[in-house]
Design an enzyme around this catalytic site. Sequence first.
Site, mmCIF file in Angstrom:
data_model
loop_
_atom_site.group_PDB
_atom_site.id
_atom_site.type_symbol
_atom_site.label_atom_id
_atom_site.label_comp_id
_atom_site.label_asym_id
_atom_site.label_seq_id
_atom_site.Cartn_x
_atom_site.Cartn_y
_atom_site.Cartn_z
ATOM 1 C CG HIS A 79 -2.066 -0.867 1.157
ATOM 2 N ND1 HIS A 79 -2.994 -0.766 0.157
ATOM 3 C CD2 HIS A 79 -2.479 -1.879 1.937
ATOM 4 C CE1 HIS A 79 -3.929 -1.681 0.340
ATOM 5 N NE2 HIS A 79 -3.636 -2.381 1.405
ATOM 6 C CB CYS A 82 -1.683 2.765 -5.920
ATOM 7 S SG CYS A 82 -1.899 3.506 -4.320
ATOM 8 N NE ARG A 135 -2.118 -0.750 -9.414
ATOM 9 C CZ ARG A 135 -3.263 -0.070 -9.415
ATOM 10 N NH1 ARG A 135 -3.241 1.251 -9.452
ATOM 11 N NH2 ARG A 135 -4.401 -0.698 -9.383
#
Lengths: 53, 230
Positions: B129, B198, B207
């Site tokens: 993340h 991301c 990305r």
Amino acid sequence: MYGWIWRHLPGNAWLRALISVVLTLAVVYVLFQYIFPWAEPLLPFNDSTVNDK
Amino acid sequence: MSVRVIVRTVSELCITLGTLLVLFVVYVLFWTGVKADTAMAHQVALLQDQWAKQPVSPTSTPGSSAAPEPPTPYKDGKPFALMYIPRLGFTWNKPVLEGTKTATLKKGLGHYANTTQLGQKGNFAVAGHRRTYGDPFKDLPKLRPGDAVVLTDGADWFTYVIDKGPYRTLPADVQVIDPVPRKSGFTRAGRYLTLTTCDPEWGHSHRLIVWGHLESTQPVEAGKPEALRR
């Protein structure tokens, strides 16, 4: 809405206030424990992988 | 029903909705981080338990590269390694779990199940993340060629060195985690590392990719690799 709840709580003003606090905490708990974890993946912060989808 | 009641009810609903949104923001910005820190600490503890139990095996004597047995596959959703990236902070370390399911990525970094294993030939690809759930890869764009990414599976240290990145691409660009990743500049088969997260920070339209290659390995008995010493 809140007035209606208040009128239907039992006891005097102190007891009603106490019940209100407990109810609020219960709602926040349910939100954090169940509702938000369900809603959060629907938002875009979570995609960190490359995939075919 | 009087106008007064309608106005009052609508106002109360609006206030309720506002409170709900504030609470949700608190949840996303703050509470997911608290939960992820707990979950990652738990995964690290699992790993350390597991490594404490496994015998210190002086297996492959240096020099004898005779028939290395194929490594056992990782278990889905279970931690198998720890990652250290000195550039992201001297104390930065995260567990790496098998698979990139949503639930797995809440507990640590996720290893793409269809990519190679740690230190093996091919591409070892890991996702994390950028934001929420402890923000593990928040500072991934700070990585520069030459930076070290160190991993351990309890038996060996693997030091990868970043070659290229950050490279911005589209979510469907799966070739960036190919054994020889597209756009990485690598032309031959090798032992590569790919990190994905991301981009933009709070979005999901793109990305961010970083590539590296395996520089060195050493058994844990030999101590921490150079990159982690201070």
